[in-house]
Design a protein around this motif. Structure first.
Motif, PDB file in Angstrom:
ATOM      1  N   ARG A   1      -4.527  12.539 -57.334  1.00 25.82           N
ATOM      2  CA  ARG A   1      -5.096  11.440 -56.545  1.00 25.82           C
ATOM      3  C   ARG A   1      -5.088  11.877 -55.079  1.00 25.82           C
ATOM      4  N   CYS A   2      -5.612  13.057 -54.877  1.00 31.72           N
ATOM      5  CA  CYS A   2      -5.552  13.736 -53.587  1.00 31.72           C
ATOM      6  C   CYS A   2      -6.172  12.906 -52.469  1.00 31.72           C
ATOM      7  N   ALA A   3      -7.183  12.099 -52.786  1.00 36.12           N
ATOM      8  CA  ALA A   3      -7.856  11.301 -51.757  1.00 36.12           C
ATOM      9  C   ALA A   3      -6.917  10.284 -51.135  1.00 36.12           C
ATOM     10  N   GLY A   4      -5.822   9.977 -51.819  1.00 34.49           N
ATOM     11  CA  GLY A   4      -4.830   9.037 -51.289  1.00 34.49           C
ATOM     12  C   GLY A   4      -3.593   9.725 -50.748  1.00 34.49           C
ATOM     13  N   GLY A   5      -3.617  11.043 -50.662  1.00 31.29           N
ATOM     14  CA  GLY A   5      -2.433  11.807 -50.297  1.00 31.29           C
ATOM     15  C   GLY A   5      -2.090  11.772 -48.819  1.00 31.29           C
ATOM     16  N   PRO A   6      -0.843  12.052 -48.441  1.00 33.96           N
ATOM     17  CA  PRO A   6       0.240  12.440 -49.352  1.00 33.96           C
ATOM     18  C   PRO A   6       0.696  11.259 -50.216  1.00 33.96           C
ATOM     19  N   ILE A   7       1.027  11.571 -51.447  1.00 33.44           N
ATOM     20  CA  ILE A   7       1.161  10.533 -52.446  1.00 33.44           C
ATOM     21  C   ILE A   7       2.445  10.675 -53.271  1.00 33.44           C
ATOM     22  N   ALA A   8       2.895   9.530 -53.776  1.00 32.15           N
ATOM     23  CA  ALA A   8       4.044   9.510 -54.697  1.00 32.15           C
ATOM     24  C   ALA A   8       3.806   8.373 -55.681  1.00 32.15           C
ATOM     25  N   VAL A   9       4.400   8.488 -56.866  1.00 26.91           N
ATOM     26  CA  VAL A   9       4.241   7.426 -57.862  1.00 26.91           C
ATOM     27  C   VAL A   9       5.613   7.036 -58.401  1.00 26.91           C
ATOM     28  N   VAL A  10       5.817   5.737 -58.568  1.00 23.93           N
ATOM     29  CA  VAL A  10       7.077   5.226 -59.105  1.00 23.93           C
ATOM     30  C   VAL A  10       6.837   4.685 -60.513  1.00 23.93           C
TER      31      VAL A  10
END
Lengths: 107, 107
Positions: A58-67
């Motif tokens: 989901r690079c377009a929203g980066g930098p990114i993390a998911v919980v």
């Protein structure tokens, strides 16, 4: 659920200087999150795990993390954002709405 | 949920020859899973994501992978195990009980 909250940071490094989370201080954010979670006694089985991950695509929203298991995605900017995710979400279970990745942002 | 099933493989490589998932052909299992998911048209938003991860801290059950949002942990041995996880769980949503990591296995 083995971990109450399992957060994965994209630390992907693309070759040839291509844009990627690693160019947006993702490693620093990961390190900060991990140390904060540990310092607050939140780390371990039944609690929180802070994890390295490869590209989450989901690079377009980066930098990114998911919980997980909630499946809440975050687009963060700096350490203050990480502090808020730790305090609000990982400690108290309250999603930080202002940092949630817009649903249309994908690859 | 951005992905229906998001599977993370521990690909952690410990220094100095210490035991780790990477010594148990985790990279090969990851590559095989990724290619199978792609070949079967399961990859992408709303479907399946096969992801690299660092140490998931359940080394006693390694080589290991976890599927979210279900929070199902697998201890696999070979490509046949991966094929079964892809076919049963990632494609049809049925947990492969024989490969589930025993709950007491942690670090």
């Amino acid at each position: 659920m083995y971990y109450k909250h399992h957060i994965f940071f994209c630390l992907n490094q693309r070759p040839g200087g291509e844009d990627c989370c690693a160019q947006h201080r993702a490693q620093e954010a990961f390190d900060h999150c991990k140390s904060q979670v540990k310092a607050q006694g939140l780390a371990g089985k039944g609690q929180v795990r802070v994890n390295k991950a490869g590209c989450l695509d989901r690079c377009a929203g980066g930098p990114i993390a998911v919980v997980y298991p909630e499946g809440v995605w975050y687009s963060y900017v700096d350490k203050h954002d990480i502090d808020e995710i730790v305090e609000s979400h990982l400690k108290n279970g309250v999603v930080v709405e202002r940092l949630v990745t817009p649903p249309h942002l994908g690859r």
